[in-house]
Write a protein that holds these residues in place. Structure first.
Motif, PDB file in Angstrom:
ATOM      1  N   GLN A  94     -43.135 -32.043  20.738  1.00 29.06           N
ATOM      2  CA  GLN A  94     -42.744 -32.056  22.150  1.00 29.06           C
ATOM      3  C   GLN A  94     -41.362 -31.446  22.339  1.00 29.06           C
ATOM      4  O   GLN A  94     -41.076 -30.848  23.362  1.00 29.06           O
ATOM      5  CB  GLN A  94     -42.777 -33.491  22.682  1.00 29.06           C
ATOM      6  CG  GLN A  94     -44.194 -34.036  22.725  1.00 29.06           C
ATOM      7  CD  GLN A  94     -44.265 -35.482  23.180  1.00 29.06           C
ATOM      8  OE1 GLN A  94     -43.322 -36.021  23.735  1.00 29.06           O
ATOM      9  NE2 GLN A  94     -45.395 -36.119  22.941  1.00 29.06           N
ATOM     10  N   ALA A  95     -40.503 -31.605  21.323  1.00 29.77           N
ATOM     11  CA  ALA A  95     -39.145 -31.059  21.426  1.00 29.77           C
ATOM     12  C   ALA A  95     -39.166 -29.545  21.526  1.00 29.77           C
ATOM     13  O   ALA A  95     -38.356 -28.954  22.244  1.00 29.77           O
ATOM     14  CB  ALA A  95     -38.308 -31.495  20.229  1.00 29.77           C
ATOM     15  N   ILE A  96     -40.091 -28.898  20.808  1.00 27.06           N
ATOM     16  CA  ILE A  96     -40.142 -27.435  20.913  1.00 27.06           C
ATOM     17  C   ILE A  96     -41.157 -26.996  21.961  1.00 27.06           C
ATOM     18  O   ILE A  96     -41.197 -25.820  22.321  1.00 27.06           O
ATOM     19  CB  ILE A  96     -40.429 -26.756  19.556  1.00 27.06           C
ATOM     20  CG1 ILE A  96     -41.656 -27.374  18.891  1.00 27.06           C
ATOM     21  CG2 ILE A  96     -39.236 -26.870  18.641  1.00 27.06           C
ATOM     22  CD1 ILE A  96     -42.091 -26.637  17.654  1.00 27.06           C
ATOM     23  N   TYR A  97     -41.944 -27.939  22.489  1.00 24.04           N
ATOM     24  CA  TYR A  97     -42.901 -27.638  23.559  1.00 24.04           C
ATOM     25  C   TYR A  97     -43.741 -26.421  23.191  1.00 24.04           C
ATOM     26  O   TYR A  97     -43.802 -25.436  23.911  1.00 24.04           O
ATOM     27  CB  TYR A  97     -42.167 -27.381  24.870  1.00 24.04           C
ATOM     28  CG  TYR A  97     -42.977 -27.733  26.087  1.00 24.04           C
ATOM     29  CD1 TYR A  97     -43.032 -29.037  26.530  1.00 24.04           C
ATOM     30  CD2 TYR A  97     -43.676 -26.761  26.787  1.00 24.04           C
ATOM     31  CE1 TYR A  97     -43.771 -29.373  27.644  1.00 24.04           C
ATOM     32  CE2 TYR A  97     -44.425 -27.092  27.898  1.00 24.04           C
ATOM     33  CZ  TYR A  97     -44.460 -28.400  28.324  1.00 24.04           C
ATOM     34  OH  TYR A  97     -45.186 -28.743  29.432  1.00 24.04           O
TER      35      TYR A  97
ATOM     36  N   GLN B 275     -47.908 -28.235  23.684  1.00 21.69           N
ATOM     37  CA  GLN B 275     -48.160 -27.475  24.909  1.00 21.69           C
ATOM     38  C   GLN B 275     -49.649 -27.455  25.239  1.00 21.69           C
ATOM     39  O   GLN B 275     -50.043 -27.623  26.390  1.00 21.69           O
ATOM     40  CB  GLN B 275     -47.629 -26.052  24.750  1.00 21.69           C
ATOM     41  CG  GLN B 275     -47.571 -25.328  26.076  1.00 21.69           C
ATOM     42  CD  GLN B 275     -47.070 -23.917  25.938  1.00 21.69           C
ATOM     43  OE1 GLN B 275     -47.224 -23.288  24.893  1.00 21.69           O
ATOM     44  NE2 GLN B 275     -46.473 -23.403  26.991  1.00 21.69           N
TER      45      GLN B 275
ATOM     46  N   ILE C  29     -33.917 -28.303  23.989  1.00 27.98           N
ATOM     47  CA  ILE C  29     -34.792 -29.280  23.337  1.00 27.98           C
ATOM     48  C   ILE C  29     -34.926 -30.535  24.196  1.00 27.98           C
ATOM     49  O   ILE C  29     -36.013 -31.090  24.381  1.00 27.98           O
ATOM     50  CB  ILE C  29     -34.243 -29.630  21.939  1.00 27.98           C
ATOM     51  CG1 ILE C  29     -34.477 -28.444  20.994  1.00 27.98           C
ATOM     52  CG2 ILE C  29     -34.903 -30.884  21.384  1.00 27.98           C
ATOM     53  CD1 ILE C  29     -33.958 -28.658  19.609  1.00 27.98           C
TER      54      ILE C  29
ATOM     55  N   ASN D 154     -37.212 -29.967  27.028  1.00 27.40           N
ATOM     56  CA  ASN D 154     -38.608 -30.012  26.573  1.00 27.40           C
ATOM     57  C   ASN D 154     -39.093 -31.447  26.406  1.00 27.40           C
ATOM     58  O   ASN D 154     -40.212 -31.781  26.774  1.00 27.40           O
ATOM     59  CB  ASN D 154     -38.751 -29.281  25.241  1.00 27.40           C
ATOM     60  CG  ASN D 154     -38.827 -27.786  25.435  1.00 27.40           C
ATOM     61  OD1 ASN D 154     -39.111 -27.321  26.530  1.00 27.40           O
ATOM     62  ND2 ASN D 154     -38.543 -27.044  24.390  1.00 27.40           N
ATOM     63  N   LEU D 155     -38.230 -32.277  25.841  1.00 27.62           N
ATOM     64  CA  LEU D 155     -38.636 -33.663  25.629  1.00 27.62           C
ATOM     65  C   LEU D 155     -38.878 -34.372  26.949  1.00 27.62           C
ATOM     66  O   LEU D 155     -39.862 -35.085  27.103  1.00 27.62           O
ATOM     67  CB  LEU D 155     -37.570 -34.410  24.823  1.00 27.62           C
ATOM     68  CG  LEU D 155     -37.558 -34.162  23.331  1.00 27.62           C
ATOM     69  CD1 LEU D 155     -36.407 -34.906  22.687  1.00 27.62           C
ATOM     70  CD2 LEU D 155     -38.869 -34.598  22.696  1.00 27.62           C
TER      71      LEU D 155
ATOM     72  N   SER E 139     -42.117 -33.671  28.576  1.00 26.17           N
ATOM     73  CA  SER E 139     -43.313 -33.990  27.792  1.00 26.17           C
ATOM     74  C   SER E 139     -43.674 -35.456  27.974  1.00 26.17           C
ATOM     75  O   SER E 139     -43.079 -36.156  28.774  1.00 26.17           O
ATOM     76  CB  SER E 139     -43.059 -33.720  26.307  1.00 26.17           C
ATOM     77  OG  SER E 139     -42.784 -32.367  26.098  1.00 26.17           O
TER      78      SER E 139
END
Lengths: 261, 359
Positions: free
Chosen positions: A121-124, A129, B200, B203-204, B207
């Motif tokens: 999820q950190a790099i999506y 994705q 980052i 993105n977190l 998500s």
């Protein structure tokens, strides 16, 4: 009217008693829920209806009684485990995530189905994705179903009451539950909104085959859409049966209209 | 007029879920990045880069860290300074124990160690909330600073209790720490790290984990009923938040000041970072940068402003006036926009979208 057919009993409550200290909130309640039916719980204020729902989804633990869910006697479970068992619910006082958009609220309802870990999820990218897009498709289906496309990206705190109720229903649906517990989904609504909500409840039951346990004060709605009704009063069980049976039960009439002296 | 999303159609969910779905926003961010990476190092003096931009960036990173915990996950914390100190001292111990270790690894590991410490101090968050949790994290703040002062091992038994960063290179032989590193190299290094970590974090928070954090923040009972486990979710927020604060602390000690004592990370630092996210906007990455800019730049502006207007005011009077005006401005902003500068920015964008029409 055609004859509705129900499956086996998926939730069976036997002799449920719940007390908070000296307060006895539920007293020896027994009823069951069959697969695919719309089961209503009615009763005057303070009858213990919401407590009953809280017992079903594990917020309260009854001191006595036995809950059989899908053929297995359920042990005391933690609150977050209910969703995993396929039990979703909405709340009497809306419990949405106010700072998030409609879309994010419903997406959060699918949290148990998301498997990618924090690093993805950190790099999506990749798995994370793909997963987001997959679940977005499902969520969009729910948004279409509930006709809330226009408010997809609006923070839910800004939405009118009726819409918030609908988003909350969407969030519960997102988990694809087996049993949906609805705590007064039509409270405070006008006639049109009630009609809309009743239609959604019937459609959910019909299209997805979701079993519904409903608490509602509007007798017209309850008697119209329920398959079976259980009546509570001050923690006691007054009656249980089809709307017609319940409507003509003397105890129920007394509880609602009072006893002549 | 220029800021319109009309006519921009998304054909896929992927495009709709991009960080910046609106074209103009994308241009704006690229422009800001270009200015930050190319223009600022080219035109700024060493003073500007070293004493203004560097602290701005590093404190912005710490503010992002606290924003994850407080703004997104809703756990009020006053331990930011302690976590920054943990990062700084972990980096120092790593760099002196393993002299050959690359600075990126040092930062990564010191962040990881701080994350571990953060998890430890985050455990009470399952039972206590709000102000009570703030008090519990305050205890971590005092404990950590006390520990670094008390035990000589953390400073390699330096008599003054001050740690100094050894010279380290980032790429090739470009020094980014120590006395011989150029300010430009330090600035670009810090900027790269902060940009990467901000991305980052973004993105977190968009998500699943970010939604879980916000769900816990907004309505924890409902979050639990839809299947979110409280403890892991909160601890992940503590871990990631401390990770960022740790890296910010390491950058502060190594890249910004070069040498640092535990007192640089005392409770005032924690409050400073907390003010940043309150003024900048809770639950917004952009807000962390805006808040950091406000807190770092405004005092400098205030102390220089009389000079620019040709007023001759004694230095001590200026610093008093500065404190008063600064306080008044904070109150003013909180009254006008309690949701912070980030919300102001959002309102501006909403107005721009319709401009020149009122609605």
């Amino acid at each position: 009217m055609y004859e509705r057919k129900f499956g086996e009993v998926i939730l069976d409550l036997k002799g449920i008693s719940l007390s908070f200290g000296a307060m006895r909130v539920l007293n020896n309640i027994s009823f069951n829920v069959r697969k695919g039916e719309i089961r209503s719980i009615i009763g005057p204020n303070g009858a213990g209806k919401s407590s009953m729902l809280n017992v079903i989804n594990g917020v309260y633990h009854p001191q006595e009684g036995e809950i059989t869910f899908r053929g297995e006697v359920r042990k005391e479970m933690k609150v977050h485990e209910a969703a995993g068992f396929g039990i979703a619910r909405t709340f009497q006082n809306i419990a949405l995530f106010k700072g998030m958009s409609t879309l994010d609220n419903i997406m959060t309802g699918r949290n148990l189905k998301m498997k990618s870990n924090m690093f993805w999820q950190a790099i999506y990218w990749g798995k994370a994705q793909k997963e987001e897009i997959e679940h977005r498709k499902k969520v969009e289906e729910i948004i279409d179903f509930l006709e809330i496309q226009a408010i997809r990206k609006t923070p839910v705190g800004r939405l009118p009451y009726g819409m918030q109720k609908r988003v909350e229903l969407g969030r519960a649906l997102a988990a694809e539950p087996e049993i949906l517990l609805l705590d007064e989904p039509m409270a405070g609504m006008n006639v049109e909104e009630k009609e809309d909500m009743s239609r959604f409840v019937l459609d959910i039951n019909d299209e997805f085959g979701t079993t519904i346990v409903l608490i509602e004060h509007d007798m017209g709605v309850v008697m119209d859409i329920s398959d079976r009704v259980v009546v509570l009063d001050y923690g006691r069980q007054l009656a249980d049966g089809t709307p017609d049976v319940v409507r003509n039960n003397q105890d129920v009439i007394d509880a609602y209209l009072g006893v002549p002296h | 007029m220029f800021y319109r999303e009309a006519g921009e159609f998304k054909a896929s969910y992927k495009a709709d879920q991009a960080i910046l779905p609106i074209r103009q926003d994308r241009w704006f961010i690229w422009a800001i990045l270009a200015v930050a990476f190319l223009v600022i190092p080219a035109v700024s003096s060493d003073y500007w880069l070293g004493t203004i931009m560097l602290p701005f960036l590093i404190l912005a990173l710490a503010a992002i860290g606290l924003n994850v915990l407080t703004g997104y996950a809703g756990q009020l914390s006053l331990g930011t300074g302690g976590f920054m100190a943990t990062g700084a001292f972990a980096a120092y111990k790593l760099a002196t124990m393993f002299p050959g270790m690359h600075i990126l690894l040092v930062l990564l590991f010191s962040g990881t160690i701080t994350a571990g410490v953060g998890i430890l101090f985050g455990i009470p968050s399952l039972r206590i909330k709000g102000f009570y949790l703030a008090v519990a994290t305050l205890a971590s703040q005092f404990f950590l600073i006390w520990m670094f002062n008390k035990f000589g091992w953390f400073t390699n038994y330096s008599s003054s209790g001050v740690i100094s960063a050894p010279p380290m290179t980032a790429i090739g032989d470009v020094l980014v720490t120590g006395a011989h590193a150029t300010v430009t190299a330090k600035y670009l290094f810090a900027l790269s790290i902060v940009t990467l970590l901000a991305l980052i974090t973004k993105n977190l928070v968009r998500s699943n984990i970010g939604r879980e954090w916000m769900a816990v923040r907004d309505m924890d009972i409902a979050a639990e009923i839809i299947g979110i486990k409280m403890l892991p979710t909160k601890l992940k927020a503590f871990a990631y938040s401390s990770f960022l604060c740790g890296i910010a602390g390491a950058l502060w000690a190594f890249v910004h000041t070069g040498s640092v004592e535990p007192l640089a990370f005392d409770v005032n630092r924690s409050f400073q970072i907390l003010f940043m996210i309150i003024i900048g906007g809770l639950g917004s990455i952009m807000g962390a940068f805006l808040g950091s800019a406000f807190i770092v730049l405004l005092p400098i502006f205030l102390s220089n402003a009389p000079h620019w207007f040709g007023l001759d005011i004694p230095v001590d009077l200026i610093s008093h006036i500065e404190a008063m005006v600064f306080g008044a401005l904070i109150i003013f902003f909180l009254i006008v926009e309690p949701h912070g500068l980030a919300r102001l920015w959002q309102i501006t964008k909403e107005k721009l979208r319709l401009w020149p029409f009122p609605y």
